[in-house]
Design an enzyme around this catalytic site. Structure first.
Site, short mmCIF file in Angstrom:
data_model
loop_
_atom_site.label_atom_id
_atom_site.label_comp_id
_atom_site.label_asym_id
_atom_site.label_seq_id
_atom_site.Cartn_x
_atom_site.Cartn_y
_atom_site.Cartn_z
N SER A 19 0.85 -1.20 0.00
CA SER A 19 0.00 0.00 0.00
C SER A 19 0.88 1.24 0.00
O SER A 19 1.90 1.29 0.71
CB SER A 19 -0.95 -0.02 1.19
OG SER A 19 -0.27 0.22 2.40
N ASP A 66 -6.46 -0.92 6.76
CA ASP A 66 -7.34 -2.01 7.22
C ASP A 66 -8.46 -2.24 6.21
O ASP A 66 -8.84 -3.39 5.94
CB ASP A 66 -7.96 -1.65 8.59
CG ASP A 66 -6.90 -1.26 9.60
OD1 ASP A 66 -5.76 -1.76 9.49
OD2 ASP A 66 -7.20 -0.43 10.49
N1 LIG Z 1 -5.29 10.22 0.23
C1 LIG Z 1 -5.73 9.05 -0.24
N2 LIG Z 1 -6.59 9.03 -1.29
C2 LIG Z 1 -7.06 7.88 -1.78
N3 LIG Z 1 -6.72 6.66 -1.30
C3 LIG Z 1 -5.87 6.63 -0.26
C4 LIG Z 1 -5.33 7.81 0.32
N4 LIG Z 1 -4.53 7.45 1.35
C5 LIG Z 1 -4.56 6.10 1.40
N5 LIG Z 1 -5.36 5.61 0.43
C6 LIG Z 1 -5.64 4.21 0.13
O1 LIG Z 1 -5.54 3.46 1.30
C7 LIG Z 1 -4.52 2.46 1.14
C8 LIG Z 1 -3.83 2.25 2.46
O2 LIG Z 1 -3.20 3.45 2.85
P1 LIG Z 1 -1.72 3.44 3.43
O3 LIG Z 1 -0.78 2.97 2.39
O4 LIG Z 1 -1.50 4.78 4.03
O5 LIG Z 1 -1.88 2.29 4.51
P2 LIG Z 1 -1.26 2.11 5.95
O6 LIG Z 1 0.08 2.75 6.01
O7 LIG Z 1 -1.41 0.69 6.30
O8 LIG Z 1 -2.29 2.97 6.79
P3 LIG Z 1 -2.89 2.72 8.24
O9 LIG Z 1 -1.91 1.86 8.99
O10 LIG Z 1 -3.00 4.13 8.79
O11 LIG Z 1 -4.22 2.10 8.01
C9 LIG Z 1 -3.63 2.96 0.01
O12 LIG Z 1 -2.98 1.88 -0.64
C10 LIG Z 1 -4.62 3.67 -0.87
O13 LIG Z 1 -5.26 2.74 -1.73
O1 LIG Z 2 -0.31 0.34 17.11
P1 LIG Z 2 -0.81 -0.52 15.98
O2 LIG Z 2 -1.49 -1.76 16.49
O3 LIG Z 2 0.20 -0.77 14.93
O4 LIG Z 2 -1.94 0.33 15.22
C1 LIG Z 2 -3.10 0.67 15.92
C2 LIG Z 2 -3.94 1.61 15.08
O5 LIG Z 2 -3.26 2.83 14.76
O6 LIG Z 2 -4.26 0.97 13.86
C3 LIG Z 2 -5.58 1.27 13.47
C4 LIG Z 2 -5.60 1.87 12.10
O7 LIG Z 2 -5.00 1.00 11.19
C5 LIG Z 2 -6.15 2.18 14.54
O8 LIG Z 2 -7.49 1.91 14.77
C6 LIG Z 2 -5.27 1.91 15.73
O9 LIG Z 2 -5.22 2.96 16.66
#
Ligand SMILES: Nc1ncnc2c1ncn2[C@@H]1O[C@H](COP(=O)(O)OP(=O)(O)OP(=O)(O)O)[C@@H](O)[C@H]1O
Ligand SMILES: O=P(O)(O)OC[C@@]1(O)O[C@H](CO)[C@@H](O)[C@@H]1O
Length: 311
Positions: free
Chosen positions: A222, A254
């Site tokens: 992602s 998620d």
């Molecule tokens: N600004 C955005 N606009 C559209 N889609 C987005 C945007 N930000 C994230 N996404 C979508 O969400 C997916 C997951 O986001 P990201 O890569 O930030 O995941 P992450 O780092 O696992 O996030 P988190 O742990 O906060 O859930 C991306 O692959 C994309 O498809």
């Molecule tokens: O500290 P971790 O377990 O890595 O991430 C926890 C967390 O940031 O992940 C979710 C979003 O992905 C939130 O609901 C939660 O607070």
């Protein structure tokens, strides 16, 4: 629809504080504070429920503030297989600015003793055969060793379950040793798994392929607003989401994970799997709540997602 188990070893009460602009070191005035029972596996469960699946949720839950989680599980019809542990589930603070910028302050979680870790393994041994797939997502609370997580994944796989896994740091590296069916790193987590940050797409492709060579079938990389690259036996695919108005990116990963699992379980063609999952993730960033809020909006976003086969 499938019966799915999600494991959240370190759930959290997410306290989302909305404010126009964060001024560090100053008195800030918030616009609102939203408290939600959350944590990665719980958020995945919410999206999978909206996609029509039946969910059992498990992990470790602090006994002293379990009520909001229990209320969510009742409302959603989730079977609650969480082991209660002494103390409180952590609270994670999400500072959400008007620009869409999010600052996460995540707590360490309660201390989880050996007896509770054994209790969870015993419980999973009893129920595992009921599920097609387990999604294991999020960090470890204090007292839980990454090697215990590796054993947990191996045990689930020993019961015949597919495991989809989303974690970071040492726990990610340990989990990868169990060669789960699917992982969903972001760029930073891929670097943690492989020991260095990829400088370009070729380097990250090589890193992903080295993980797949270790037996991981599906890698969903992602990349925030830049979308997703997905490496699988169906080929390598890339998806670009349309520009959306960002409320909160918390839980976007998620949502992506949940919707990838959904499409793969349904046996859809690769293009459809990735298009829908990218749309579900983009919809997630437009809302503060978890789950699929607005089905019509999802369809509009899905129509605007660009998907291409890279190989
Ligand atoms: N600004 C955005 N606009 C559209 N889609 C987005 C945007 N930000 C994230 N996404 C979508 O969400 C997916 C997951 O986001 P990201 O890569 O930030 O995941 P992450 O780092 O696992 O996030 P988190 O742990 O906060 O859930 C991306 O692959 C994309 O498809
Ligand atoms: O500290 P971790 O377990 O890595 O991430 C926890 C967390 O940031 O992940 C979710 C979003 O992905 C939130 O609901 C939660 O607070």
């Amino acid at each position: 629809m499938a019966r799915i188990l999600t494991l959240t070893l370190n759930p959290a009460l997410d306290l989302t504080v909305r404010l126009p602009t964060l001024a560090p070191g100053e008195v800030n005035r918030s616009e609102s504070v939203l408290s939600q029972a959350a944590g990665k596996g719980v958020n995945v469960a919410q999206v999978l429920a909206d996609l029509g699946h039946s969910l059992t949720v498990a992990g470790f839950l602090g006994a002293d503030n379990a009520q909001p989680f229990e209320a969510l599980f009742r409302r959603r019809g989730f079977i609650d297989a969480f082991v209660r542990v002494p103390g409180e589930t952590r609270s994670n603070i999400k500072l959400a600015e008007g620009t869409g910028r999010i600052t996460d302050i995540n707590g360490p979680g309660p201390e989880v003793g050996e007896a509770q870790q054994d209790a969870l393994l015993d419980r999973l041994d009893l129920v595992a055969a009921d599920f097609e797939i387990a999604v294991v997502a999020g960090s470890l609370p204090r007292g839980v060793d990454p090697q215990w997580l590796r054993e947990l994944l191996l045990r689930l796989q020993g019961h015949g379950l597919k495991v989809a896994f989303d974690c970071s740091g040492a726990a990610l590296r340990a989990g990868i040793e169990a060669a789960p069916w699917l992982i969903k790193p972001n760029d930073q987590e891929l670097a943690e798994a492989c020991g260095q940050l990829a400088g370009n797409a070729e380097e990250s492709t090589a890193q992903v392929e080295s993980l797949r060579a270790r037996g991981i079938e599906q890698v969903v990389l992602s990349q925030g607003p830049e979308g997703v690259r997905w490496f699988s036996p169906q080929g390598v695919w890339q998806a670009l989401p349309p520009k959306v108005e960002v409320a909160s990116t918390v839980g976007a990963g998620d949502s992506l994970l949940a919707a990838m699992v959904h499409g793969l379980l349904a046996g859809w063609p690769a293009e459809r799997v990735l298009r829908r999952a990218t749309a579900v993730a983009a919809l997630a960033v437009t809302q503060f709540q978890f789950g699929i809020g607005d089905a019509q909006r999802l369809q509009r976003i899905e129509d605007a997602v660009q998907v291409q086969a890279l190989s």
